[in-house]
Design an enzyme around this catalytic site. Structure first.
Site, PDB file in Angstrom:
ATOM      1  N   SER A  17      -4.695  31.519  22.342  1.00  0.00           N
ATOM      2  CA  SER A  17      -3.666  32.225  21.564  1.00  0.00           C
ATOM      3  C   SER A  17      -2.277  31.968  22.143  1.00  0.00           C
ATOM      4  CB  SER A  17      -3.926  33.737  21.587  1.00  0.00           C
ATOM      5  OG  SER A  17      -5.127  34.046  20.938  1.00  0.00           O
ATOM      6  N   GLY A  88      -7.912  28.601  12.844  1.00  0.00           N
ATOM      7  CA  GLY A  88      -7.352  29.643  11.977  1.00  0.00           C
ATOM      8  C   GLY A  88      -5.999  30.098  12.482  1.00  0.00           C
ATOM      9  N   GLN A 163      -3.268  37.364  13.753  1.00  0.00           N
ATOM     10  CA  GLN A 163      -2.798  36.148  13.076  1.00  0.00           C
ATOM     11  C   GLN A 163      -1.914  36.500  11.894  1.00  0.00           C
ATOM     12  OE1 GLN A 163      -6.364  33.944  12.178  1.00  0.00           O
ATOM     13  NE2 GLN A 163      -6.689  33.375  14.310  1.00  0.00           N
ATOM     14  N   ASP A 309     -13.395  38.538  19.517  1.00  0.00           N
ATOM     15  CA  ASP A 309     -13.913  37.181  19.752  1.00  0.00           C
ATOM     16  C   ASP A 309     -15.113  37.158  20.698  1.00  0.00           C
ATOM     17  OD1 ASP A 309     -12.036  36.086  18.071  1.00  0.00           O
ATOM     18  OD2 ASP A 309     -10.616  35.604  19.668  1.00  0.00           O
ATOM     19  N   LYS A 336     -14.966  34.478  10.721  1.00  0.00           N
ATOM     20  CA  LYS A 336     -14.456  33.694  11.856  1.00  0.00           C
ATOM     21  C   LYS A 336     -14.853  32.225  11.652  1.00  0.00           C
ATOM     22  CE  LYS A 336     -12.451  37.077  13.976  1.00  0.00           C
ATOM     23  NZ  LYS A 336     -10.983  37.101  14.029  1.00  0.00           N
ATOM     24  N   ARG A 340     -20.288  35.015  12.062  1.00  0.00           N
ATOM     25  CA  ARG A 340     -20.871  35.200  13.405  1.00  0.00           C
ATOM     26  C   ARG A 340     -21.979  36.234  13.434  1.00  0.00           C
ATOM     27  NH1 ARG A 340     -15.334  34.177  16.952  1.00  0.00           N
ATOM     28  NH2 ARG A 340     -15.605  31.915  16.931  1.00  0.00           N
ATOM     29  N   ARG A 381     -17.915  29.331  19.803  1.00  0.00           N
ATOM     30  CA  ARG A 381     -18.346  30.522  20.551  1.00  0.00           C
ATOM     31  C   ARG A 381     -19.841  30.792  20.369  1.00  0.00           C
ATOM     32  NH1 ARG A 381     -13.512  31.802  22.452  1.00  0.00           N
ATOM     33  NH2 ARG A 381     -11.759  32.084  21.017  1.00  0.00           N
TER      34      ARG A 381
HETATM   35  C1  S3P Z   1      -6.066  35.294  17.251  1.00  0.00           C
HETATM   36  C2  S3P Z   1      -6.372  36.437  16.539  1.00  0.00           C
HETATM   37  C3  S3P Z   1      -7.734  36.828  16.177  1.00  0.00           C
HETATM   38  C4  S3P Z   1      -8.777  36.062  16.995  1.00  0.00           C
HETATM   39  C5  S3P Z   1      -8.465  34.595  17.059  1.00  0.00           C
HETATM   40  C6  S3P Z   1      -7.112  34.358  17.712  1.00  0.00           C
HETATM   41  C7  S3P Z   1      -4.653  34.983  17.546  1.00  0.00           C
HETATM   42  O1  S3P Z   1      -7.945  36.547  14.809  1.00  0.00           O
HETATM   43  O2  S3P Z   1     -10.052  36.254  16.431  1.00  0.00           O
HETATM   44  O3  S3P Z   1      -9.445  33.907  17.812  1.00  0.00           O
HETATM   45  O4  S3P Z   1      -4.381  34.082  18.368  1.00  0.00           O
HETATM   46  O5  S3P Z   1      -3.778  35.647  16.972  1.00  0.00           O
HETATM   47  P1  S3P Z   1      -7.576  37.599  13.641  1.00  0.00           P
HETATM   48  O6  S3P Z   1      -6.118  37.731  13.586  1.00  0.00           O
HETATM   49  O7  S3P Z   1      -8.151  36.969  12.402  1.00  0.00           O
HETATM   50  O8  S3P Z   1      -8.275  38.865  14.027  1.00  0.00           O
END
Ligand code: S3P
Length: 430
Positions: A17, A88, A163, A309, A336, A340, A381
């Site tokens: 992140s 994502g 995100q 996660d 995800k 999952r 994962r």
């Molecule tokens: C992340 C936010 C999470 C997490 C992803 C990384 C980020 O997703 O699951 O692995 O870096 O902002 P979501 O915003 O969909 O919860």
């Protein structure tokens, strides 16, 4: 292939992140940003490539080091379709940045990313004035139309998602007026912290962030902590394999990431936080994990966002624990890199574990894990979680479709075997 106890001192790679965000803000800043501890994963490299395509010079003087020559908020150039790979985070945050550009762009991804919901970012960005087209059902590829004036909005997130929050805040850099995002449950706040570190005025507290457009990002130095989510596989492995004592160095402990520690401790895990310090404004510790007998728990729903996660790893801990573990309120796991809940439930059942799947979680009857063949569904994962499950399985476990381990954890097999895990890459090594 079961290994022996984990007895080692290891340092897992940099946080995914933080690495994504460091490249993005570095690219949009004035001046040169140095990133130390950058994750050399496919996901974060794809983000760096995206900005290189748009005219940003990014050097890699050494592994895990990046020098980003920022072009300023308005210095990007059109560079053709951007392939976000499996990421994502890359796609959703880029959608926010690209919504504010003068040029059109398009965002594509691999098969997994192409099936993931993007309406959750398109909807608030459209409210800000962006024009974004997607495939039916709000799926990628995305086409972002440039030259749209953006205005700040007040947005209450329908789902807790860092995100989506980040996409709106990044678009907010380009918007007139104030942008405010409220969350139903606080999520990781790296975007907020990093914007502040790059000198952008921002107000934030758990669950709410507010900024206004019209400022400048100033290049800075970013130290990326080791990724808690990568450490999670080692934490669970050392907890369940008898005789283990493992030290994980400099693990990022952002409180919105460490829910797994809470859950494992409630199950009886022996995890000590040693040498607390901070790296680039983020708390880090050395974690010392010793084997301990685990017992199943009901995971409180309020803990879910802080360990979103880590559920694949938790499912393995639950399968190895005595008694029943109940997970609820985790429907987000279905969207995800894979579904999952389905991937872990089916995989664990293939290893002889009783799992009852629910729309928003599962009930896992722990006890013993047999051998068998499981499909990771191309999800990094899931693949690493079953590699951990194999450590306590009574027979061999074969995990298929593991190439994507490299999206977040290059070198996993070498680090895991070095720590004592029994593991062999048969197809391309991750
Ligand atoms: C992340 C936010 C999470 C997490 C992803 C990384 C980020 O997703 O699951 O692995 O870096 O902002 P979501 O915003 O969909 O919860």
């Amino acid at each position: 292939m079961a290994g022996g106890p984990l007895r080692a001192e290891v340092c897992v790679p940099g946080d995914k992140s933080v690495s994504h965000r460091a490249v993005m803000l570095g690219a949009l800043a004035e001046g040169t940003t140095r990133i130390h501890g950058f994750l050399e994963g496919e996901d974060t490299r794809a983000t760096a490539r995206a900005f290189q395509q748009m005219g940003v010079r990014i050097e890699a003087p050494a592994a895990s080091e990046r020098v980003v020559h920022g072009v300023g908020l308005h210095g990007l150039h059109p560079g053709g379709p951007i392939d976000c790979g499996n990421a994502g985070t890359g796609m959703r945050l880029l959608a926010g940045v690209l919504a504010g550009q003068a040029f059109d762009s398009s965002l594509t991804g691999d098969a997994s990313l192409s099936a993931r919901p993007m309406a959750r970012v398109i909807e608030p960005l459209q409210r800000m004035g962006a024009r974004i087209d997607a495939r039916e059902g709000g799926r990628p590829p995305l086409r972002v139309h440039g030259g749209q004036p953006l205005r700040g909005i007040e947005y209450a997130l329908p789902v807790a998602s860092a995100q989506v929050k980040s996409a709106v805040l990044l678009a907010g850099l380009y918007a007139s007026g104030t942008t405010r995002v409220r969350e139903p449950h606080p999520t990781r706040d790296y975007t907020e912290r990093m914007l502040a570190a790059f000198g952008w005025p921002i107000d934030f507290s758990p669950g709410c962030a507010t900024l206004a457009g019209g400022h400048v990002l100033h290049a800075t130095e970013v130290h990326v902590p080791a990724d808690f989510s990568s450490a999670a596989f080692f934490i669970v492995a050392a907890s369940i394999v008898p005789g283990s004592e493992l030290r994980l160095r400099a693990v990022g402990m952002n409180p919105r990431r460490t829910g797994l520690l809470r859950a494992l401790r409630a199950m009886g895990a022996d995890i000590v936080e040693d040498n607390p310090r901070s790296t680039g404004g983020e708390p880090v510790v050395d974690l010392v994990v010793r084997h301990a007998p685990l017992a199943g728990i009901e995971v409180p729903e309020a803990w879910v966002p802080d360990m979103i996660d880590e559920f694949p790893a938790l499912f393995v801990a639950a399968a190895a624990a005595r008694g029943r573990t109940v997970v609820r309120g985790a429907a987000e796991l279905r969207v995800k890199e894979s579904d999952r809940i389905a991937a872990m439930s089916r995989g664990l059942r293939a290893l002889g574990v009783r799992v009852d799947e629910a729309p928003d979680g599962a009930v896992i009857e722990g006890g013993s894990i047999r051998g068998g063949v499981v499909d990771s569904r191309g999800d990094h994962r899931i693949a690493m979680s079953f590699a951990v499950a194999a450590q306590v399985a009574s027979e061999q476990v074969v995990v298929g479709d593991v190439e994507n381990v490299a999206t977040s954890f290059p070198g996993f097999v070498a680090l895991a075997t070095g720590a004592g895990m029994g593991l062999r890459a048969v197809s391309p090594p991750a």
